[in-house]
Design an enzyme around this catalytic site. Structure first.
Site, short mmCIF file in Angstrom:
data_model
loop_
_atom_site.label_atom_id
_atom_site.label_comp_id
_atom_site.label_asym_id
_atom_site.label_seq_id
_atom_site.Cartn_x
_atom_site.Cartn_y
_atom_site.Cartn_z
N GLN A 1 -18.24 5.12 -23.54
CA GLN A 1 -17.88 3.75 -23.56
C GLN A 1 -16.98 3.54 -24.85
O GLN A 1 -17.64 3.86 -25.83
CB GLN A 1 -18.69 2.75 -23.26
N ASP B 1 -13.34 9.80 -17.12
CA ASP B 1 -12.39 9.02 -17.52
C ASP B 1 -10.83 9.90 -17.95
O ASP B 1 -9.90 8.95 -18.29
CB ASP B 1 -12.73 8.87 -19.20
N LYS C 1 -20.14 -1.65 -14.71
CA LYS C 1 -19.99 -0.09 -13.97
C LYS C 1 -21.46 0.39 -13.57
O LYS C 1 -21.42 1.02 -12.26
CB LYS C 1 -19.72 0.83 -15.16
N1 LIG Z 1 -14.53 4.96 -21.81
C1 LIG Z 1 -13.82 3.88 -21.73
N2 LIG Z 1 -13.86 3.06 -22.44
C2 LIG Z 1 -13.00 1.87 -22.13
C3 LIG Z 1 -12.15 1.84 -21.03
C4 LIG Z 1 -11.95 3.18 -20.08
O1 LIG Z 1 -11.20 3.19 -19.12
N3 LIG Z 1 -12.94 3.91 -20.35
N4 LIG Z 1 -11.39 0.77 -20.87
C5 LIG Z 1 -11.51 -0.63 -21.37
C6 LIG Z 1 -12.83 -1.15 -20.90
N5 LIG Z 1 -13.00 -1.37 -19.56
C7 LIG Z 1 -13.72 0.04 -18.87
O2 LIG Z 1 -14.49 0.66 -19.39
C8 LIG Z 1 -13.00 -2.44 -18.47
C9 LIG Z 1 -12.22 -3.66 -19.00
C10 LIG Z 1 -12.36 -4.57 -18.04
C11 LIG Z 1 -12.85 -4.66 -16.97
C12 LIG Z 1 -12.76 -5.82 -15.96
O3 LIG Z 1 -13.11 -5.52 -14.74
N6 LIG Z 1 -12.28 -6.86 -16.52
C13 LIG Z 1 -12.31 -8.21 -15.73
C14 LIG Z 1 -12.99 -9.31 -16.62
C15 LIG Z 1 -14.58 -9.10 -17.19
C16 LIG Z 1 -14.84 -10.06 -18.12
O4 LIG Z 1 -15.28 -10.92 -17.66
O5 LIG Z 1 -14.73 -9.77 -19.27
C17 LIG Z 1 -11.08 -8.43 -15.13
O6 LIG Z 1 -10.11 -8.17 -15.77
O7 LIG Z 1 -11.07 -9.33 -14.22
C18 LIG Z 1 -13.15 -3.34 -16.42
C19 LIG Z 1 -13.41 -2.22 -17.29
C20 LIG Z 1 -11.81 -0.04 -22.90
N7 LIG Z 1 -12.99 0.96 -23.18
#
Ligand SMILES: Nc1nc2c(c(=O)[nH]1)N[C@@H](CN(C=O)c1ccc(C(=O)N[C@@H](CCC(=O)O)C(=O)O)cc1)CN2
Length: 287
Positions: free
Chosen positions: A98, A121, A54
């Site tokens: 988060q 969010d 982020k």
């Molecule tokens: N306050 C929040 N917490 C969490 C959220 C949220 O939307 N708000 N969502 C998830 C985690 N998340 C964002 O925070 C999130 C998860 C995954 C990815 C992402 O880009 N994943 C990649 C792989 C990354 C890796 O190597 O692990 C992919 O899928 O290609 C971005 C954001 C829980 N918490």
């Protein structure tokens, strides 16, 4: 049939570039840069990756990143005090905490303390209520990112039979509301649902967010269905695997999201989109 891949990485990049262009325009016109505060409590390794990503996304989009990483023993009162400070800071347009937070922290009280006008969010009950009453202002990033991806398929959602597997506040419930607002017919399945395979097999669109590797089997998918996999599960060998059995499902579906590179990148791009909206386009009156 082999499904077309809904490439979240590419769609997110396109969105992030358009956000950067808008920030450059607004800053040239004398407006401030959007400011985003991501509060992370503790050292959950997966959260650390997401928070770092982020931060990088903020920098690339020309945002001010004012994130705070707090030690795991930070108290509820200390987190609330930080939120009060950020709520009052005019240079901060978006605040998120988060998730997950350590067990001694009550996430509901924390989320409600964030000003609904800075709740990028979209988790505050005010914003959930706005989405539920078809007056959305700030929609949760993952389900809204899914809607942006679905728009790229060009497929009309109106009248589709959609099945959402998982009923979390972050994914399942707001996804239900988003799809309903587009006039899909939506069934939400959860841990007490009977005959899950049968329900998934009826669906023109399946969105899965449960956090169980390959729980939805590929041969449940109706021929030609759209499959959106929100799950990101890290296996012991380091591989990332979704909640859908991808290799089999892609032989049944018309469109499918990969993991990684599907919904995940859209979550971060949508967070930037929401923050930019607060900075430049929203006249929020909520208290
Ligand atoms: N306050 C929040 N917490 C969490 C959220 C949220 O939307 N708000 N969502 C998830 C985690 N998340 C964002 O925070 C999130 C998860 C995954 C990815 C992402 O880009 N994943 C990649 C792989 C990354 C890796 O190597 O692990 C992919 O899928 O290609 C971005 C954001 C829980 N918490």
């Amino acid at each position: 049939m082999s499904a077309k891949i809904l490439d979240g990485k590419a769609i997110a990049l396109e969105l992030r570039e358009s956000i950067r262009a808008e920030v450059d325009r607004q800053v040239a016109a004398g407006k401030p840069r959007p400011g985003l505060a991501v509060i992370m409590v503790g050292d959950d390794p997966a959260s650390a990756v997401y928070v770092r990503n982020k931060k990088i996304a903020c920098e690339k989009a020309g945002f001010n990143d004012v994130s705070e990483v707090l030690p795991a023993q930070t108290t509820q009162q200390e987190v609330l005090a930080l939120i009060d400070k950020l709520n009052a800071d005019e240079s901060v347009h978006g605040i998120i905490v988060q998730l997950p937070v350590p067990a001694h922290i009550d996430p509901e009280e924390i989320i409600e303390r964030i000003s609904p006008c800075k709740d990028v969010d979209g988790f505050h009950p005010y914003n959930v209520g706005r989405l539920a009453t078809r007056m959305p202002i700030m929609a949760p990033c993952t389900p809204h990112g899914v809607m942006t991806m679905l728009a790229k398929t060009g497929i009309q959602l109106r009248g589709l039979d959609a099945v959402v597997v998982g009923a979390s506040n972050i994914v399942g419930v707001p996804q239900l509301l988003e799809l309903l607002n587009e006039r899909a017919t939506v069934t939400v399945c959860h841990s007490a649902t009977k005959n899950l395979a049968h329900k998934v097999a009826q669906a023109d669109l399946v969105v899965v967010g449960v956090g169980i590797p390959e729980m939805v089997k590929g041969d449940w998918i109706k021929p030609g269905a759209i499959v959106i996999d929100v799950g990101i599960n890290r296996m012991d060998d380091g591989r990332l695997v979704g909640d859908v059995e991808f290799e089999v499902a892609k032989e049944h579906a018309s469109w499918i999201t990969p993991v990684p590179g599907g919904v995940g990148p859209m979550t971060i791009a949508t967070l930037l989109e929401n923050t930019m909206k607060v900075a430049y386009h929203l006249d929020c009156k909520a208290k």
